[in-house]
Design a protein around this motif. Structure first.
Motif, PDB file in Angstrom:
ATOM      1  N   GLY A 362       0.787  -1.225   0.000  1.00  0.00           N
ATOM      2  CA  GLY A 362       0.000   0.000   0.000  1.00  0.00           C
ATOM      3  C   GLY A 362       0.820   1.275   0.000  1.00  0.00           C
ATOM      4  N   ARG A 363       1.918   1.289   0.750  1.00  0.00           N
ATOM      5  CA  ARG A 363       2.751   2.499   0.810  1.00  0.00           C
ATOM      6  C   ARG A 363       3.305   2.833  -0.574  1.00  0.00           C
ATOM      7  N   ASP A 364       3.822   1.818  -1.260  1.00  0.00           N
ATOM      8  CA  ASP A 364       4.348   2.055  -2.612  1.00  0.00           C
ATOM      9  C   ASP A 364       3.228   2.389  -3.592  1.00  0.00           C
ATOM     10  N   ALA A 365       2.068   1.743  -3.416  1.00  0.00           N
ATOM     11  CA  ALA A 365       0.940   2.027  -4.305  1.00  0.00           C
ATOM     12  C   ALA A 365       0.513   3.485  -4.169  1.00  0.00           C
ATOM     13  N   LEU A 366       0.458   3.965  -2.942  1.00  0.00           N
ATOM     14  CA  LEU A 366       0.084   5.360  -2.701  1.00  0.00           C
ATOM     15  C   LEU A 366       1.128   6.300  -3.281  1.00  0.00           C
ATOM     16  N   ASP A 367       2.385   5.944  -3.105  1.00  0.00           N
ATOM     17  CA  ASP A 367       3.467   6.775  -3.663  1.00  0.00           C
ATOM     18  C   ASP A 367       3.398   6.808  -5.188  1.00  0.00           C
ATOM     19  N   LEU A 368       3.055   5.686  -5.805  1.00  0.00           N
ATOM     20  CA  LEU A 368       2.953   5.649  -7.262  1.00  0.00           C
ATOM     21  C   LEU A 368       1.818   6.552  -7.743  1.00  0.00           C
ATOM     22  N   VAL A 369       0.672   6.467  -7.091  1.00  0.00           N
ATOM     23  CA  VAL A 369      -0.481   7.274  -7.485  1.00  0.00           C
ATOM     24  C   VAL A 369      -0.207   8.757  -7.287  1.00  0.00           C
ATOM     25  N   GLU A 370       0.518   9.094  -6.242  1.00  0.00           N
ATOM     26  CA  GLU A 370       0.740  10.493  -5.897  1.00  0.00           C
ATOM     27  C   GLU A 370       2.067  11.039  -6.424  1.00  0.00           C
ATOM     28  N   GLY A 371       2.706  10.269  -7.307  1.00  0.00           N
ATOM     29  CA  GLY A 371       3.861  10.796  -8.021  1.00  0.00           C
ATOM     30  C   GLY A 371       5.195  10.686  -7.331  1.00  0.00           C
ATOM     31  N   ARG A 372       5.281   9.926  -6.265  1.00  0.00           N
ATOM     32  CA  ARG A 372       6.556   9.789  -5.545  1.00  0.00           C
ATOM     33  C   ARG A 372       7.329   8.539  -5.953  1.00  0.00           C
ATOM     34  N   LEU A 373       6.735   7.729  -6.816  1.00  0.00           N
ATOM     35  CA  LEU A 373       7.356   6.486  -7.248  1.00  0.00           C
ATOM     36  C   LEU A 373       7.094   6.320  -8.737  1.00  0.00           C
ATOM     37  N   ALA A 374       8.068   5.765  -9.440  1.00  0.00           N
ATOM     38  CA  ALA A 374       7.920   5.608 -10.884  1.00  0.00           C
ATOM     39  C   ALA A 374       8.585   4.312 -11.329  1.00  0.00           C
ATOM     40  N   PHE A 375       8.172   3.831 -12.499  1.00  0.00           N
ATOM     41  CA  PHE A 375       8.807   2.666 -13.107  1.00  0.00           C
ATOM     42  C   PHE A 375      10.008   3.125 -13.928  1.00  0.00           C
ATOM     43  N   ALA A 376      11.013   2.301 -13.933  1.00  0.00           N
ATOM     44  CA  ALA A 376      12.182   2.578 -14.765  1.00  0.00           C
ATOM     45  C   ALA A 376      12.774   1.254 -15.231  1.00  0.00           C
ATOM     46  N   GLY A 380      18.001  -3.594 -18.526  1.00  0.00           N
ATOM     47  CA  GLY A 380      17.029  -4.539 -19.069  1.00  0.00           C
ATOM     48  C   GLY A 380      16.040  -5.064 -18.053  1.00  0.00           C
ATOM     49  N   LYS A 381      16.084  -4.518 -16.823  1.00  0.00           N
ATOM     50  CA  LYS A 381      15.175  -4.978 -15.776  1.00  0.00           C
ATOM     51  C   LYS A 381      14.243  -3.860 -15.350  1.00  0.00           C
ATOM     52  N   LEU A 382      13.001  -4.216 -15.111  1.00  0.00           N
ATOM     53  CA  LEU A 382      12.012  -3.256 -14.643  1.00  0.00           C
ATOM     54  C   LEU A 382      12.226  -3.003 -13.165  1.00  0.00           C
ATOM     55  N   MET A 383      12.346  -1.726 -12.792  1.00  0.00           N
ATOM     56  CA  MET A 383      12.621  -1.365 -11.406  1.00  0.00           C
ATOM     57  C   MET A 383      11.722  -0.209 -10.987  1.00  0.00           C
ATOM     58  N   MET A 384      11.627  -0.006  -9.673  1.00  0.00           N
ATOM     59  CA  MET A 384      10.910   1.138  -9.127  1.00  0.00           C
ATOM     60  C   MET A 384      11.934   2.159  -8.643  1.00  0.00           C
ATOM     61  N   THR A 385      11.697   3.410  -8.942  1.00  0.00           N
ATOM     62  CA  THR A 385      12.608   4.464  -8.506  1.00  0.00           C
ATOM     63  C   THR A 385      11.820   5.582  -7.852  1.00  0.00           C
ATOM     64  N   ARG A 386      12.462   6.249  -6.907  1.00  0.00           N
ATOM     65  CA  ARG A 386      11.873   7.427  -6.254  1.00  0.00           C
ATOM     66  C   ARG A 386      12.047   8.636  -7.152  1.00  0.00           C
ATOM     67  N   THR A 387      11.031   9.454  -7.248  1.00  0.00           N
ATOM     68  CA  THR A 387      11.089  10.640  -8.088  1.00  0.00           C
ATOM     69  C   THR A 387      11.604  11.820  -7.294  1.00  0.00           C
ATOM     70  N   GLU A 388      11.960  12.885  -8.041  1.00  0.00           N
ATOM     71  CA  GLU A 388      12.403  14.115  -7.370  1.00  0.00           C
ATOM     72  C   GLU A 388      11.295  14.658  -6.487  1.00  0.00           C
ATOM     73  N   HIS A 389      10.054  14.437  -6.884  1.00  0.00           N
ATOM     74  CA  HIS A 389       8.913  14.931  -6.133  1.00  0.00           C
ATOM     75  C   HIS A 389       8.853  14.331  -4.732  1.00  0.00           C
ATOM     76  N   SER A 390       9.466  13.127  -4.585  1.00  0.00           N
ATOM     77  CA  SER A 390       9.375  12.428  -3.283  1.00  0.00           C
ATOM     78  C   SER A 390      10.437  12.921  -2.325  1.00  0.00           C
ATOM     79  N   GLN A 391      11.390  13.708  -2.810  1.00  0.00           N
ATOM     80  CA  GLN A 391      12.481  14.162  -1.937  1.00  0.00           C
ATOM     81  C   GLN A 391      11.998  15.234  -0.955  1.00  0.00           C
TER      82      GLN A 391
END
Length: 391
Positions: A362-376, A380-391
């Motif tokens: 849930g914490r990551d899901a909320l961060d993804l919806v609210e722009g603090r988490l992104a896919f990258a 060649g591997k799919l990863m989750m990264t923190r955005t500048e907005h989350s800093q």
């Protein structure tokens, strides 16, 4: 493990239950028939622990099931272990008005251990116990007497393997620290409201496109009428009237009873017989559904729009990633409806935003919806990264 002969008398049953009442857990299973009845017909009860197991014939003349039922619903010291136990629990509830408690369901536990979304019992036994089950008697007529040896051996095998399986699963849960995850799930399974068949709530199980108060009021009245007819006759609901016919009559009620003869799905005899008359009486008494009973829009799914639908798809992808990383069934963590509600902006009343589900997903899901988490994609591997907005 000692396997008793089929128990058909009250004295032997009471003696068995007195001993089982001293156990820390009992494995439980039932065999029943419900294809031709409203109430499931209990045909056999299997119960055991590490030391002994038996099948009990509830159809035996004069047998008193009270000690067994008391063990199920009144003894809080003994854990009752089932596999996919919903229908077994329903039978106990129908007999006692209570549910077995405390209880443990190995199918739900298997999801927490990453063994599958809805792993079958035979697959679970083969995986953890190393035994292959004989499925030959699975679809037998359990109501017919006498039961033969193969039937009884098959039935008892379910609880003997369950009694071996449960401690292994419990140890795995302790090692992974996921035992606490299941408390909420087991309490939900034991909730008596799951097994109540209240006639006034039966309409909620019928699919209908209309959201008009008068149509839903007729649906409520007709569904309650059908429920009571089915109970009184001990017939499946669909034998009285199928859901689609019920919805059709609620949407387009005939002007008089003779019109029932032209309704698809009903016998022409309904145009003049007693059951048709009772249906029309239910229609005549129907009132528009009150505003406080009208289904909310959320029951139909939130209005996502194109962008919201994309966000929901990203949440589903995140759920797959987190479930794979945690080796847990995605279905145990979250349902699609919750992800869609989160994507649509809802924050209250979502299980993924509380307890262990919040920590796992849930914490990551909320961060993804609210722009603090992104896919990258890195290397060649799919990863989750923190955005500048989350800093």
């Amino acid at each position: 493990m000692h396997i008793h002969p089929l128990i058909t008398d009250s004295e032997s049953l009471k003696s068995l239950c007195d001993r089982l009442a001293q156990s820390d857990f009992v494995a439980v299973d039932t065999e029943f028939m419900r294809e031709n009845s409203y109430w499931p017909e209990l045909c056999l009860i299997q119960i055991g622990n590490r030391e002994e197991a038996a099948a009990v014939d509830p159809k035996a003349d004069g047998i008193d099931l009270t000690p067994l039922l008391d063990l199920m619903v009144d003894n809080e010291d003994v854990l009752k272990v089932f596999h996919a136990g919903g229908q077994d629990i329903e039978i106990v509830y129908n007999l006692t008005g209570k549910t077995p408690h405390p209880l443990f369901d190995t199918q739900i536990a298997a999801m927490a251990l990453g063994l599958g979304e809805q792993v079958g019992y035979s697959n679970l036994v083969e995986s953890l116990v190393g035994k292959t089950l004989d499925k030959g008697a699975r679809f037998t007529d359990w109501a017919r007497r006498p039961l033969d040896k193969r039937q009884i051996d098959y039935a008892i095998g379910d609880v003997t393997h369950l009694a071996t399986l449960f401690p292994k699963m419990l140890e795995r849960l302790r090692r992974t620290g996921r035992g606490d995850w299941l408390d909420e799930e087991m309490e939900r399974l034991a909730d008596p409201s799951n097994y109540e068949n209240e006639a006034d709530l039966a309409w909620k199980r019928v699919r209908i496109s209309s959201r008009k108060a008068d149509v839903l009021g007729r649906l409520k009245a007709l569904a309650a009428w059908r429920e009571n007819e089915a109970k009184a006759k001990n017939l499946p609901r669909g034998r009285i009237m199928k859901d689609e016919t019920l919805a059709d009559v609620a949407s387009h009620p005939p002007a008089g009873q003779e019109g029932l003869a032209r309704v698809r799905g009903l016998s022409p005899a309904w145009g003049g017989n007693d059951i048709g008359g009772r249906l029309m009486a239910a229609l005549a008494a129907a009132k528009p559904l009150p505003a406080d009973e009208m289904p909310g829009r959320e029951e139909r799914g939130p209005g996502l729009g194109k962008e919201g639908a994309l966000v929901a798809d990203l949440l589903k992808l995140l759920l797959k990633i987190r479930a794979r990383e945690g080796n847990v069934a995605a279905r145990l963590i979250a349902k699609s409806e919750e992800l869609e509600m989160l994507a649509a902006g809802r924050r209250e009343g979502l299980s993924i935003l509380t307890g262990w589900r919040f920590d796992e997903f849930g914490r990551d899901a909320l961060d993804l919806v609210e722009g603090r988490l992104a896919f990258a994609v890195k290397g060649g591997k799919l990863m989750m990264t923190r955005t500048e907005h989350s800093q």
